[in-house]
Design a protein around this motif. Structure first.
Motif, PDB file in Angstrom:
ATOM      1  N   TYR A 227      -6.536   6.065   5.723  1.00 54.95           N
ATOM      2  CA  TYR A 227      -5.788   5.715   4.519  1.00 54.95           C
ATOM      3  C   TYR A 227      -6.103   6.735   3.439  1.00 54.95           C
ATOM      4  O   TYR A 227      -7.217   7.259   3.370  1.00 54.95           O
ATOM      5  CB  TYR A 227      -6.187   4.320   4.021  1.00 54.95           C
ATOM      6  CG  TYR A 227      -5.872   3.228   5.012  1.00 54.95           C
ATOM      7  CD1 TYR A 227      -4.661   2.568   4.962  1.00 54.95           C
ATOM      8  CD2 TYR A 227      -6.781   2.879   6.006  1.00 54.95           C
ATOM      9  CE1 TYR A 227      -4.358   1.574   5.878  1.00 54.95           C
ATOM     10  CE2 TYR A 227      -6.489   1.892   6.921  1.00 54.95           C
ATOM     11  CZ  TYR A 227      -5.279   1.239   6.857  1.00 54.95           C
ATOM     12  OH  TYR A 227      -4.978   0.257   7.762  1.00 54.95           O
ATOM     13  N   GLU A 228      -5.144   7.008   2.589  1.00 51.46           N
ATOM     14  CA  GLU A 228      -5.375   7.910   1.467  1.00 51.46           C
ATOM     15  C   GLU A 228      -5.827   7.099   0.269  1.00 51.46           C
ATOM     16  O   GLU A 228      -5.255   6.062  -0.052  1.00 51.46           O
ATOM     17  CB  GLU A 228      -4.101   8.684   1.125  1.00 51.46           C
ATOM     18  CG  GLU A 228      -3.752   9.721   2.179  1.00 51.46           C
ATOM     19  CD  GLU A 228      -2.688  10.679   1.679  1.00 51.46           C
ATOM     20  OE1 GLU A 228      -2.593  10.904   0.455  1.00 51.46           O
ATOM     21  OE2 GLU A 228      -1.951  11.197   2.527  1.00 51.46           O
ATOM     22  N   LEU A 229      -6.889   7.572  -0.393  1.00 48.49           N
ATOM     23  CA  LEU A 229      -7.424   6.900  -1.565  1.00 48.49           C
ATOM     24  C   LEU A 229      -7.187   7.765  -2.788  1.00 48.49           C
ATOM     25  O   LEU A 229      -7.328   8.983  -2.737  1.00 48.49           O
ATOM     26  CB  LEU A 229      -8.926   6.655  -1.395  1.00 48.49           C
ATOM     27  CG  LEU A 229      -9.346   5.841  -0.172  1.00 48.49           C
ATOM     28  CD1 LEU A 229     -10.860   5.813  -0.052  1.00 48.49           C
ATOM     29  CD2 LEU A 229      -8.795   4.439  -0.262  1.00 48.49           C
ATOM     30  N   ASP A 230      -6.847   7.138  -3.897  1.00 48.81           N
ATOM     31  CA  ASP A 230      -6.718   7.855  -5.163  1.00 48.81           C
ATOM     32  C   ASP A 230      -8.073   7.839  -5.844  1.00 48.81           C
ATOM     33  O   ASP A 230      -8.558   6.783  -6.268  1.00 48.81           O
ATOM     34  CB  ASP A 230      -5.680   7.184  -6.063  1.00 48.81           C
ATOM     35  CG  ASP A 230      -4.275   7.278  -5.497  1.00 48.81           C
ATOM     36  OD1 ASP A 230      -3.975   8.305  -4.864  1.00 48.81           O
ATOM     37  OD2 ASP A 230      -3.505   6.333  -5.678  1.00 48.81           O
ATOM     38  N   VAL A 231      -8.713   8.997  -5.925  1.00 48.73           N
ATOM     39  CA  VAL A 231     -10.026   9.089  -6.568  1.00 48.73           C
ATOM     40  C   VAL A 231      -9.887   9.810  -7.905  1.00 48.73           C
ATOM     41  O   VAL A 231      -8.969  10.609  -8.093  1.00 48.73           O
ATOM     42  CB  VAL A 231     -11.047   9.806  -5.663  1.00 48.73           C
ATOM     43  CG1 VAL A 231     -11.324   9.015  -4.411  1.00 48.73           C
ATOM     44  CG2 VAL A 231     -10.585  11.196  -5.310  1.00 48.73           C
TER      45      VAL A 231
ATOM     46  N   VAL B  90      -3.099  -1.865   7.835  1.00 49.68           N
ATOM     47  CA  VAL B  90      -1.979  -1.934   8.767  1.00 49.68           C
ATOM     48  C   VAL B  90      -2.531  -1.781  10.173  1.00 49.68           C
ATOM     49  O   VAL B  90      -3.335  -0.880  10.432  1.00 49.68           O
ATOM     50  CB  VAL B  90      -0.953  -0.813   8.469  1.00 49.68           C
ATOM     51  CG1 VAL B  90       0.189  -0.843   9.460  1.00 49.68           C
ATOM     52  CG2 VAL B  90      -0.451  -0.921   7.044  1.00 49.68           C
ATOM     53  N   ALA B  91      -2.116  -2.651  11.068  1.00 46.58           N
ATOM     54  CA  ALA B  91      -2.584  -2.574  12.459  1.00 46.58           C
ATOM     55  C   ALA B  91      -2.201  -1.226  13.060  1.00 46.58           C
ATOM     56  O   ALA B  91      -1.073  -0.754  12.904  1.00 46.58           O
ATOM     57  CB  ALA B  91      -1.976  -3.714  13.266  1.00 46.58           C
TER      58      ALA B  91
END
Length: 69
Positions: A57-61, A51-52
């Motif tokens: 960003y949140e990452l699912d690890v 997104v501009a």
């Protein structure tokens, strides 16, 4: 995945006073250090749209793992 005890025949002859629990812990510690220092464990994550103007960003690890880079 192999159990740690499979490595004892290669390790224990060179460490005559080392107990099997201590050898297992040393192998585990070495494996963890290798993975941390080399970024060896890799996980392919699902693609995300950007997104501009959004810098993070949140990452699912997977559980018990964290993003290195």
């Amino acid at each position: 995945m192999k159990p740690l005890s499979d490595f004892f025949p290669r390790m224990l002859p060179y460490l005559p006073a080392c107990s099997k629990p201590l050898a297992a812990q040393a192998l585990l510690d070495s494996a963890i250090a290798f993975c941390v220092q080399s970024d060896f464990v890799r996980e392919v994550l699902e693609p995300q749209s950007t997104v501009a103007g959004l810098a993070t960003y949140e990452l699912d690890v997977p559980s018990q793992q964290q993003v290195a880079r």
